[in-house]
Write a protein that holds these residues in place. Structure first.
Motif, mmCIF file in Angstrom:
data_model
loop_
_atom_site.group_PDB
_atom_site.id
_atom_site.type_symbol
_atom_site.label_atom_id
_atom_site.label_comp_id
_atom_site.label_asym_id
_atom_site.label_seq_id
_atom_site.Cartn_x
_atom_site.Cartn_y
_atom_site.Cartn_z
ATOM 1 N N HIS A 1 0.823 -1.210 0.000
ATOM 2 C CA HIS A 1 0.000 0.000 0.000
ATOM 3 C C HIS A 1 0.860 1.264 0.000
ATOM 4 C CE1 HIS A 1 -3.259 2.743 0.669
ATOM 5 N NE2 HIS A 1 -2.662 3.195 1.750
ATOM 6 N N GLU A 2 1.898 1.302 0.834
ATOM 7 C CA GLU A 2 2.756 2.484 0.890
ATOM 8 C C GLU A 2 3.493 2.708 -0.416
ATOM 9 O OE1 GLU A 2 5.336 2.661 4.240
ATOM 10 O OE2 GLU A 2 3.695 2.711 5.663
ATOM 11 N N ASN A 3 4.016 1.632 -1.007
ATOM 12 C CA ASN A 3 4.703 1.771 -2.287
ATOM 13 C C ASN A 3 3.745 2.251 -3.362
ATOM 14 O OD1 ASN A 3 7.069 0.899 -1.121
ATOM 15 N ND2 ASN A 3 7.019 -1.125 -2.025
ATOM 16 N N ASP A 4 2.534 1.679 -3.382
ATOM 17 C CA ASP A 4 1.545 2.096 -4.376
ATOM 18 C C ASP A 4 1.218 3.576 -4.234
ATOM 19 O OD1 ASP A 4 1.478 -0.476 -5.368
ATOM 20 O OD2 ASP A 4 -0.424 -1.002 -4.419
ATOM 21 N N CYS A 5 1.149 4.060 -2.998
ATOM 22 C CA CYS A 5 0.868 5.471 -2.752
ATOM 23 C C CYS A 5 1.986 6.349 -3.307
ATOM 24 C CB CYS A 5 0.688 5.706 -1.258
ATOM 25 S SG CYS A 5 0.292 7.417 -0.833
ATOM 26 N N LEU A 6 3.235 5.964 -3.051
ATOM 27 C CA LEU A 6 4.368 6.737 -3.553
ATOM 28 C C LEU A 6 4.427 6.694 -5.074
ATOM 29 C CD1 LEU A 6 6.869 8.445 -3.101
ATOM 30 C CD2 LEU A 6 8.164 6.327 -2.685
ATOM 31 N N VAL A 7 4.217 5.533 -5.656
ATOM 32 C CA VAL A 7 4.216 5.405 -7.117
ATOM 33 C C VAL A 7 3.124 6.270 -7.722
ATOM 34 C CG1 VAL A 7 3.786 3.816 -9.031
ATOM 35 C CG2 VAL A 7 5.274 3.132 -7.157
ATOM 36 N N GLU A 8 1.949 6.274 -7.112
ATOM 37 C CA GLU A 8 0.852 7.088 -7.637
ATOM 38 C C GLU A 8 1.210 8.570 -7.590
ATOM 39 O OE1 GLU A 8 -2.482 8.117 -9.582
ATOM 40 O OE2 GLU A 8 -1.652 6.108 -9.364
ATOM 41 N N ARG A 9 1.853 9.000 -6.522
ATOM 42 C CA ARG A 9 2.270 10.399 -6.439
ATOM 43 C C ARG A 9 3.295 10.742 -7.512
ATOM 44 N NH1 ARG A 9 2.530 12.930 -0.562
ATOM 45 N NH2 ARG A 9 0.499 12.286 0.187
ATOM 46 N N ILE A 10 4.219 9.830 -7.766
ATOM 47 C CA ILE A 10 5.198 10.043 -8.840
ATOM 48 C C ILE A 10 4.478 10.164 -10.170
ATOM 49 C CG2 ILE A 10 7.067 8.956 -10.145
ATOM 50 C CD1 ILE A 10 7.980 7.705 -7.411
ATOM 51 N N ARG A 11 3.520 9.287 -10.413
ATOM 52 C CA ARG A 11 2.773 9.321 -11.675
ATOM 53 C C ARG A 11 1.978 10.607 -11.824
ATOM 54 N NH1 ARG A 11 0.949 3.010 -11.972
ATOM 55 N NH2 ARG A 11 2.898 2.297 -12.889
ATOM 56 N N VAL A 12 1.433 11.113 -10.727
ATOM 57 C CA VAL A 12 0.685 12.372 -10.793
ATOM 58 C C VAL A 12 1.611 13.512 -11.212
ATOM 59 C CG1 VAL A 12 -0.509 14.106 -9.379
ATOM 60 C CG2 VAL A 12 -1.164 11.703 -9.214
ATOM 61 N N VAL A 13 2.792 13.561 -10.615
ATOM 62 C CA VAL A 13 3.757 14.609 -10.998
ATOM 63 C C VAL A 13 4.113 14.466 -12.476
ATOM 64 C CG1 VAL A 13 6.092 15.491 -10.651
ATOM 65 C CG2 VAL A 13 4.676 14.920 -8.665
ATOM 66 N N LEU A 14 4.425 13.248 -12.905
ATOM 67 C CA LEU A 14 4.822 13.041 -14.301
ATOM 68 C C LEU A 14 3.675 13.299 -15.271
ATOM 69 C CD1 LEU A 14 7.101 9.869 -14.065
ATOM 70 C CD2 LEU A 14 7.774 12.274 -14.136
ATOM 71 N N SER A 15 2.440 13.027 -14.850
ATOM 72 C CA SER A 15 1.306 13.257 -15.751
ATOM 73 C C SER A 15 1.084 14.744 -16.020
ATOM 74 C CB SER A 15 0.033 12.609 -15.206
ATOM 75 O OG SER A 15 -0.434 13.302 -14.068
ATOM 76 N N GLY A 16 1.603 15.599 -15.149
ATOM 77 C CA GLY A 16 1.502 17.036 -15.365
ATOM 78 C C GLY A 16 2.664 17.623 -16.140
ATOM 79 N N TRP A 17 3.588 16.786 -16.547
ATOM 80 C CA TRP A 17 4.777 17.248 -17.285
ATOM 81 C C TRP A 17 4.452 17.253 -18.775
ATOM 82 C CZ3 TRP A 17 10.100 14.306 -17.266
ATOM 83 C CH2 TRP A 17 11.068 15.101 -17.888
ATOM 84 N N HIS A 18 4.291 18.431 -19.321
ATOM 85 C CA HIS A 18 3.872 18.597 -20.719
ATOM 86 C C HIS A 18 4.847 17.917 -21.684
ATOM 87 C CE1 HIS A 18 1.829 20.369 -24.119
ATOM 88 N NE2 HIS A 18 2.981 20.847 -24.556
#
Length: 115
Positions: A17-34
């Motif tokens: 669960h903790e790893n999934d949370c961190l991975v999701e946060r990384i993906r959110v940052v990257l998804s905002g990278w034009h």
């Protein structure tokens, strides 16, 4: 066209669960990278550009987990090399530095319990 937040590619990441949370946060940052999203949408890294962007999220997660010292310059190099070598994209707009800073802040917040 898929997105970086796709739920179907966790194969290269350890699952807790903790790893999934961190991975999701990384993906959110990257998804905002034009620049990254343009490379994926235009398949500048080939037909598997989406997979390559997801692998970048996995590589960043591994870097946070395995690196002894989290120097922003090292993260910037990881982002630059991945964009250039995997996605055939040269980023010169300063966004690599911005994304690296966002990731470092996100990781610090994560470590201090803001999960």
């Amino acid at each position: 066209m898929g997105s970086l937040n796709g739920q179907n590619n966790h194969s290269s990441l350890p699952s807790t669960h903790e790893n999934d949370c961190l991975v999701e946060r990384i993906r959110v940052v990257l998804s905002g990278w034009h620049g990254l999203q343009m490379a994926v949408q235009n398949q500048w890294g080939g037909l598997d550009s989406l997979h390559k962007s997801q692998q970048l999220a996995a590589d960043i997660f591994s870097w946070f987990q395995n690196s002894k010292a989290h120097r922003i310059e090292d993260l910037e190099n990881l982002l630059h090399e991945s964009m250039l070598l995997s996605l055939n994209t040269e980023i010169e707009d300063g966004s690599i530095e911005e994304v690296a800073e966002q990731l470092m802040i996100m990781h610090e917040e994560y470590l201090h319990g803001n999960r």
